[in-house]
Design a protein around this motif. Structure first.
Motif, short mmCIF file in Angstrom:
data_model
loop_
_atom_site.label_atom_id
_atom_site.label_comp_id
_atom_site.label_asym_id
_atom_site.label_seq_id
_atom_site.Cartn_x
_atom_site.Cartn_y
_atom_site.Cartn_z
N VAL A 230 -19.25 -28.31 23.15
CA VAL A 230 -20.26 -28.87 21.99
C VAL A 230 -20.18 -28.28 20.74
N ASN A 231 -20.28 -29.05 19.81
CA ASN A 231 -20.13 -28.56 18.36
C ASN A 231 -21.41 -28.40 17.53
N PRO A 232 -21.40 -27.62 16.42
CA PRO A 232 -22.74 -27.53 15.59
C PRO A 232 -23.33 -29.06 15.24
N SER A 233 -22.33 -30.11 14.97
CA SER A 233 -22.93 -31.34 14.59
C SER A 233 -23.98 -32.01 15.54
N VAL A 234 -23.84 -31.44 16.90
CA VAL A 234 -24.62 -32.06 17.91
C VAL A 234 -26.16 -31.81 17.46
N ALA A 235 -26.44 -30.87 16.45
CA ALA A 235 -27.72 -30.55 16.18
C ALA A 235 -28.39 -31.73 15.14
N LEU A 236 -27.42 -32.40 14.69
CA LEU A 236 -27.94 -33.51 13.64
C LEU A 236 -27.57 -34.83 14.32
N ASN A 237 -26.58 -35.15 15.11
CA ASN A 237 -26.08 -36.45 15.72
C ASN A 237 -26.53 -36.51 17.21
N GLY A 238 -26.82 -35.59 17.89
CA GLY A 238 -26.78 -35.67 19.31
C GLY A 238 -25.63 -36.02 20.02
N VAL A 239 -25.67 -36.06 21.34
CA VAL A 239 -24.51 -36.22 22.21
C VAL A 239 -24.30 -37.83 22.21
N LEU A 240 -25.05 -38.56 21.80
CA LEU A 240 -24.84 -40.08 21.65
C LEU A 240 -24.34 -40.51 20.26
N ASP A 241 -23.80 -39.61 19.57
CA ASP A 241 -23.30 -39.91 18.43
C ASP A 241 -22.43 -41.08 18.39
N ASN A 242 -22.57 -42.08 17.56
CA ASN A 242 -21.64 -43.34 17.53
C ASN A 242 -20.91 -43.65 16.30
N SER A 243 -20.46 -42.54 15.59
CA SER A 243 -19.98 -42.54 14.51
C SER A 243 -18.32 -42.59 14.64
N PHE A 244 -18.08 -43.51 15.43
CA PHE A 244 -16.49 -43.92 15.66
C PHE A 244 -15.96 -44.72 14.58
N ARG A 245 -14.68 -44.85 14.37
CA ARG A 245 -14.20 -45.72 13.38
C ARG A 245 -12.81 -46.55 13.95
N ARG A 246 -13.19 -47.93 13.60
CA ARG A 246 -12.14 -48.50 14.30
C ARG A 246 -10.79 -48.39 13.56
N LEU A 247 -9.83 -48.31 14.44
CA LEU A 247 -8.50 -48.11 14.29
C LEU A 247 -7.66 -49.44 13.81
N SER A 248 -6.98 -49.52 12.75
CA SER A 248 -6.43 -50.80 12.27
C SER A 248 -5.14 -51.07 13.23
N PRO A 249 -4.55 -52.07 13.10
CA PRO A 249 -3.22 -52.27 13.91
C PRO A 249 -2.13 -51.80 13.15
N ASP A 250 -2.02 -51.00 12.21
CA ASP A 250 -0.76 -50.45 11.88
C ASP A 250 -1.27 -48.91 12.30
N GLU A 251 -2.14 -48.33 12.81
CA GLU A 251 -2.26 -47.22 13.32
C GLU A 251 -2.08 -47.13 14.69
N PRO A 252 -1.49 -45.88 15.03
CA PRO A 252 -1.49 -45.66 16.68
C PRO A 252 -2.62 -45.91 17.38
N ARG A 253 -2.61 -46.75 18.37
CA ARG A 253 -3.84 -46.79 19.12
C ARG A 253 -3.42 -47.35 20.27
N THR A 254 -4.65 -47.15 21.46
CA THR A 254 -4.59 -47.56 22.74
C THR A 254 -5.20 -48.63 23.22
N ASN A 255 -4.43 -49.35 23.70
CA ASN A 255 -5.16 -51.02 24.32
C ASN A 255 -5.95 -50.83 25.20
N LEU A 256 -7.15 -51.27 25.48
CA LEU A 256 -7.78 -51.09 26.75
C LEU A 256 -7.93 -52.38 27.53
#
Length: 344
Positions: A230-256
């Motif tokens: 658990v990192n210091p940023s949890v104090a600001l964004n909590g464990v449910l932080d949703n600051s994910f970034r969408r990867l573009s098709p030209d970046e390495p990414r995993t299909n689900l």
């Protein structure tokens, strides 16, 4: 107890090379991915193994003399996904993995409970995080109505084949904690559905994996060794932080499955998956193993490496050293025979 490794981190190499890494780190088991979110890289001939004894025997022969044996199958995915390109495929992977387990002499298949849409005709899974309002409970009731018949079917198939299905308590699934696994089992009258106790997802939910093992007892049928810091940023964004970034098709990414892809992790992150010891000390893992041993002395405990700060083999080595030290400490405290001792 049998200590091993989930093979996904070694999907970049052939099975023989993966087995060599497992053995070199003092581990004796390998959990094989057989579908779901990831392809069955190390079991490419599933259909042949299911139908042909020679194909099955040829596959099993690859383990002879390696010091490593199969320690469960894994097909983590979303078998309840409402997208017809994802849910049915993942559901069929669960069925095939159960049949495959029986063919390979295995009794454990790891997967997830899955997550349906929030209403009939919905096209996206809907995870209710906090059901404080009546509408949220309506969503949950619909989702249980979808989940229970499916898991009753899987439970019957598992029972027929002498297999226990171990559900990872993973957020963004209908089953993710003690209350929800009990609800599924109770609603469905299930006998062969239990839990894969992956400590990592419990840590970031602020749960105590040792307490969960002791509470669930025999419902725990398999385990994963993965740590969380658990990192210091949890104090600001909590464990449910949703600051994910969408990867573009030209970046390495995993299909689900279908047109769903894994996103880039938040940065700075509130918490991270890390190798054993980087979030909790060896003493904690000793207590974790002791709790699992009390449930089942033959418990399969497999490392899952998802520490992006460490390389593939480096991360496996770090985690294995902590896990083996924890097991040695558990054995010393117990006065039992160490893992790997000929007398065991």
């Amino acid at each position: 107890m049998k200590l091993g490794l989930y093979d996904a981190i070694l999907h970049d190499r052939p099975l023989a090379d993966a087995l060599a890494v497992v053995a070199a780190n003092g581990l004796t088991g390998i959990e094989l991915n057989t579908g779901g979110f990831l392809p069955p890289v190390h079991v490419p001939d599933v259909d042949a193994i299911l139908e042909d004894d020679e194909a099955r025997d040829a596959f099993l022969a690859q383990f002879a003399g390696t010091g490593v044996s199969i320690a469960g199958l894994n097909c983590n995915g979303n078998p309840l996904h409402p997208d017809p390109a994802i849910g049915p495929a993942h559901a069929e992977d669960v069925r095939r993995s159960i049949r495959l387990a029986a063919r390979l002499g295995q009794t454990r298949v790891v997967t997830m409970s899955g997550l349906p849409a929030g209403e009939p005709g919905g096209t996206r899974p809907n995870w209710i995080v906090n059901a404080w309002n009546s509408a949220a409970l309506d969503v949950l009731e619909h989702q249980w109505d979808v989940a229970v018949p499916f898991w009753q079917e899987i439970d019957a198939l598992a029972r027929e084949h002498g297999v226990r299905v171990a559900l990872e308590l993973h957020p963004q699934n209908l089953v993710f904690n003690v209350a929800t696994i009990r609800e599924l089992v109770d609603r469905g009258g299930l006998t062969n559905i239990g839990v894969e106790l992956d400590a990592s997802h419990l840590f970031w939910q602020q749960m105590d994996p040792v307490a969960v093992v002791r509470e669930l007892g025999p419902l725990v049928v398999h385990a994963a060794a993965k740590d969380v810091r658990v990192n210091p940023s949890v104090a600001l964004n909590g464990v449910l932080d949703n600051s994910f970034r969408r990867l573009s098709p030209d970046e390495p990414r995993t299909n689900l499955g279908g047109d769903e892809w894994a996103n880039a992790w938040p940065s700075p992150s509130s918490w991270d998956f890390v190798a054993l010891g980087k979030g909790h000390p060896t003493e904690y893992w000793t207590a974790f193993l002791q709790a699992l041993h009390e449930v089942d002395p033959e418990m399969l405990v497999n490392i899952e490496h998802e520490d992006t700060e460490l390389g593939r083999e480096e991360g496996v080595a770090v985690a294995a050293a902590v896990l083996l030290a924890a097991e040695a400490a558990r054995v010393a405290a117990d006065g039992a025979t160490p893992v790997g001792d000929p007398a065991s």
